[in-house]
Design an enzyme around this catalytic site. Structure first.
Site, mmCIF file in Angstrom:
data_model
loop_
_atom_site.group_PDB
_atom_site.id
_atom_site.type_symbol
_atom_site.label_atom_id
_atom_site.label_comp_id
_atom_site.label_asym_id
_atom_site.label_seq_id
_atom_site.Cartn_x
_atom_site.Cartn_y
_atom_site.Cartn_z
ATOM 1 C CB SER A 11 -0.894 0.011 1.237
ATOM 2 O OG SER A 11 -1.512 1.272 1.428
ATOM 3 C CE1 TYR A 62 -3.000 -2.046 5.590
ATOM 4 C CE2 TYR A 62 -2.645 0.245 4.969
ATOM 5 C CZ TYR A 62 -2.960 -1.059 4.625
ATOM 6 O OH TYR A 62 -3.229 -1.360 3.310
ATOM 7 C CE LYS A 86 -0.791 -3.853 3.488
ATOM 8 N NZ LYS A 86 -0.892 -5.171 2.816
#
Length: 256
Positions: free
Chosen positions: A147, A160, A164
């Site tokens: 991402s 998150y 990532k």
């Protein structure tokens, strides 16, 4: 251009909904035997989010129940995939995601679960997949779906974004260790239209050079390329599927 995956087996984690569903459907349309996994079967009442098995070309993906955050379940998943199809040519580590959370107050349990899903799980599935692929004359391809948050974090995405970012580095490390038999590549996926509600990201499109947010097919087509023979010399690569990123803030505030 027609890309033929007939005779090849593809495993897509989190392939019953969202981007994973479209990735699985795209490989099915290209002739591959496709398996998808999730914690709940789309055929059971426990699934209430409208998930369904991907279909294309008159064929349907096979489903294997697995929580890929569990190392033993990840190994069993790959074993079942090989048992059902006889081989494994492509793994797409797609399962991931996280709701926004305030880094100042978020619980350790939340952080652990986000990191487990977005960083540890791809590693857990890639290990047994690599063992299978190395035993095949044709090797195999592993694709990790990342991402833009891993490169440019947004508020509310600390755990998150960190996971990532780790996934991108993990991709490069595995490519070094597992080449040339197994290629390992990464896709940096941009903001998805589906993440912005009714307007489909129309308000965000103005800061993206391509003039629109991404749709799942953009990522799925990139997977098809990276998994295929056209990308036979690509490993450790990061394919940015984000429409050019975002215009710099100083440009946006000074343009006419």
């Amino acid at each position: 251009m027609s890309i033929d995956f007939a005779g090849r087996a593809v495993l897509v984690t989190g392939g019953t909904k969202g981007i994973g569903h479209v990735i699985a459907r795209t490989f099915l349309a290209a002739g591959a035997d496709v398996l998808v996994c999730g914690r709940n079967s789309p055929d059971t009442p426990a699934t209430t989010d409208g998930t369904a098995l991907p279909t294309a070309g008159g064929r349907t993906a096979r489903f294997v129940a697995a929580d890929v955050r569990d190392p033993a379940a990840a190994v069993h998943l790959v074993e079942q995939a090989v048992e059902l199809v006889g081989r494994l040519d492509v793994l797409v580590n797609n399962a991931g995601g996280s709701p926004d959370a305030d880094a100042a107050t978020v619980s350790p349990r939340f952080v652990e679960r986000v990191v487990a899903l977005n960083l540890l799980a791809p590693f857990y599935v890639a290990q047994p997949a690599n063992r299978v692929m190395r035993s095949q004359d044709t090797g195999g391809s592993i694709i990790n779906i990342g991402s833009v948050s891993g490169v440019h974090p947004q508020p509310g995405t600390a755990a998150y974004s960190a996971a990532k970012a780790g996934l991108l580095t993990l991709t490069r490390a595995l490519a070094l260790e597992w080449s040339p038999k197994v290629r390992v590549n990464h896709i940096t996926a941009g903001p998805m239209a589906s993440a912005y509600g009714e307007d489909g990201g129309a308000a965000v499109a103005g800061v993206i050079p391509m003039g629109r947010t991404a749709v799942p097919a953009d990522v799925a087509n990139a997977c098809l390329f990276l998994a295929g023979d056209l990308a036979s010399y690509l490993t450790g690569a990061d394919l940015a599927v984000h429409g050019g990123g975002e215009y710099p803030a100083r440009y946006l505030v000074t343009r006419p």
